[in-house]
Motif scaffolding. Structure first.
Motif, PDB file in Angstrom:
ATOM      1  N   PHE A  34       0.817  -1.182   0.000  1.00 56.89           N
ATOM      2  CA  PHE A  34       0.000   0.000   0.000  1.00 56.89           C
ATOM      3  C   PHE A  34       0.848   1.227   0.000  1.00 56.89           C
ATOM      4  N   ARG A  37      -2.130   5.965   2.167  1.00 58.95           N
ATOM      5  CA  ARG A  37      -3.100   5.545   3.171  1.00 58.95           C
ATOM      6  C   ARG A  37      -2.811   6.211   4.485  1.00 58.95           C
ATOM      7  N   TYR A 166      -4.604  -5.040   3.635  1.00 57.43           N
ATOM      8  CA  TYR A 166      -5.316  -3.882   3.102  1.00 57.43           C
ATOM      9  C   TYR A 166      -5.815  -4.187   1.697  1.00 57.43           C
ATOM     10  N   SER A 167      -6.924  -4.877   1.625  1.00 54.48           N
ATOM     11  CA  SER A 167      -7.517  -5.196   0.335  1.00 54.48           C
ATOM     12  C   SER A 167      -9.027  -5.135   0.482  1.00 54.48           C
ATOM     13  N   TRP A 171     -13.603  -5.407   3.046  1.00 56.64           N
ATOM     14  CA  TRP A 171     -14.737  -4.491   3.025  1.00 56.64           C
ATOM     15  C   TRP A 171     -16.010  -5.322   3.108  1.00 56.64           C
ATOM     16  N   SER A 234      -1.834  -9.775  -2.060  1.00 49.87           N
ATOM     17  CA  SER A 234      -1.014  -8.580  -1.956  1.00 49.87           C
ATOM     18  C   SER A 234       0.483  -8.866  -1.951  1.00 49.87           C
ATOM     19  N   GLY A 305      -5.007  -2.171  -1.357  1.00 51.78           N
ATOM     20  CA  GLY A 305      -5.637  -1.253  -0.422  1.00 51.78           C
ATOM     21  C   GLY A 305      -5.163   0.178  -0.505  1.00 51.78           C
TER      22      GLY A 305
END
Length: 492
Positions: A34, A37, A166-167, A171, A234, A305
């Protein structure tokens, strides 16, 4: 962390078990990490988060990883871990680094592959006897080793991995619907989540339930699989010089992505280590970057992410959806031909700031073509799928204006969705009882706003080009008509 390689994988994670009947293949270059962020606090982690990894990617866990790697055979490095502006932590040059210099030299003994030794050999043997493919095999391997904590030789590596990758896997459906309603990447995220869940369910049905002592539910569950697949999406790379073998490469994980470099990881036969070759020089204290591949901002958000700054990614694109009209007298005939070539009545095509693919124009030709052109339908459908031996630059002057207008209408309909979201984004209801959960919502909202701005920018450019083409085309037609009327009056 970051890995990058010129590599392709399928989003069909378990092809031999086929958890879903139809999952289109996606072409992705598997690298990692990432970039843009904000800090996400522990409160951003779901309640059912796994028990391993770090809450926030700390320098302490990364430094402990480096010490272990050095003690285990990693050669002295020209890079060190530090806090950086791009990413929370990254590798910075400790001394001057030349362009064209090879770095890292991670030995194969410190790389995780499908052939890595299991701390519980019987667990791995069961999966291999059932011909589990590399991706779910590695996902299960990570969970198995992580659950052993200090007993696993990889404990220092796993402790440095994020507890919540962080992907978009992390969500919720409500968050995807709320923040990505305008972007086609929402559908990609839902497809990926469904694929991971389907893969886990199939493994549980076919293997885990038959060996409960080896695969207890409290360890091998959907939350742990979302974590392990998030790590793979990732961080996993394919190494061309090792016959395309997929691998997790500790320490290389600390490298962040830059859209301005084109260097990736590979095995170096001469040094017998995993390396990358710099394509620019670095001064001491400067962050060293790698490429995660030529990906759009949406793809970077999907797997890593983060969203690069608007206009900063030359590979950025947005998917534009085109659809046949059911009122078309030839709708059924056209749909049959589209399905023949692997397409559907509603199809997405990538648009870049520099233009759009010929396949998109071919689809538009088919969508607007009258029944009198049915002898050309198959040629159009084949061209729309890029499955044709005919000339690439397909042109139908008699319907070109209608085709361009059709694309423009679709483009403007998409722009209106982005406008609606961006106008409402300032007033989205972010009132939650937990301040930490509020931090998460604000973070996701900002990512969504950044993505929508970058995708809308591309659509605005396409809109401008289409309007200009149509204006010029219609102006030319008007001039031709004026000249024709002039000649007609002259001879009357």
């Amino acid at each position: 962390m970051a890995e990058a390689s010129t590599v392709t994988f399928f989003s069909t994670l378990l092809p031999s078990f086929r958890p879903h009947a139809h999952v289109p293949h996606r072409s992705l270059t598997l690298p990692r990490k990432f970039q843009v962020r904000c800090s996400v606090s522990a409160g951003a982690t779901p309640q059912n988060a796994v028990a391993w990894g770090c809450e926030i990617e700390s320098l302490e866990s990364a430094s402990a990883l480096q010490r272990w790697l050095s003690e285990s055979g990693l050669p002295p490095q020209k890079m060190g871990i530090d806090r950086v502006e791009v990413g929370e932590r990254g590798l910075v040059a400790l001394k001057s680094i030349r362009k064209g210099e090879k770095l890292l030299f991670v030995p194969p003994s410190l790389v995780i592959t499908p052939n890595s030794e299991w701390s519980h050999p019987e667990t791995g043997e069961v999966l291999k006897r059932n011909s589990v493919p590399d991706w779910p095999l590695l996902a299960t391997y990570l969970i198995s080793e992580a659950s052993l904590m200090e007993s696993s030789r990889w404990s220092n590596y796993i402790s440095a991995l994020p507890r919540q990758p962080y992907s978009l896997l992390y969500w919720s459906q409500a968050e995807l619907d709320r923040y990505l309603e305008a972007s086609q990447i929402r559908e990609r995220a839902i497809e990926r989540i469904d694929n991971v869940i389907g893969t886990y369910n199939d493994l549980r049905l076919r293997i885990f339930s038959k060996y409960p002592d080896l695969f207890p539910d409290e360890v091998f569950n959907i939350e742990s699989f979302k974590w392990s697949f998030g790590i793979l999406f990732s961080r996993l790379v394919r190494l061309p010089s090792m016959d395309g073998q997929v691998a997790l490469v500790p320490w290389a994980d600390m490298l962040n992505h830059s859209c301005e470099v084109e260097t990736f990881l590979d095995y170096d036969k001469q040094s017998k280590g995993i390396v990358f070759t710099t394509d620019r020089p670095y001064q001491p204290g400067e962050q060293v970057f790698i490429s995660y591949g030529k990906k759009s901002n949406g793809e970077l958000l999907l797997s890593y992410g983060f969203v690069p700054k608007e206009g900063g990614n030359p590979s950025d694109s947005v998917e534009l959806s085109l659809s046949l009209k059911k009122s078309d007298a030839s709708y059924k005939e056209k749909l049959v031909l589209l399905k023949k070539y692997g397409l559907s009545a509603s199809q997405c095509f990538p648009i870049q700031i520099t233009g759009w693919p010929l396949e998109l124009l071919a689809y538009a030709y088919l969508a607007v073509s009258p029944s009198s052109m049915r002898e050309n339908f198959e040629e159009m459908a084949a061209a729309a799928s890029n499955n044709t031996t005919s000339k690439k630059d397909l042109r139908y002057p008699e319907i070109e204006e209608q085709a361009l207008q059709f694309i423009l209408d679709s483009c403007e309909a998409s722009i209106s969705k982005y406008n609606k979201f961006l106008q409402a984004s300032g007033s989205l209801d972010l009132d939650v009882t937990s301040p930490k959960q509020l931090n998460r919502r604000l973070f996701l909202k900002q990512l969504a706003v950044d993505l929508c701005n970058s995708e809308r920018r591309i659509l605005f450019r396409a809109q401008y080009i289409l309007r200009r083409k149509l204006r010029d085309m219609r102006a030319g037609e008007l001039r031709a008509l004026t000249i024709f009327n002039g000649f007609r009056k002259f001879f009357q």
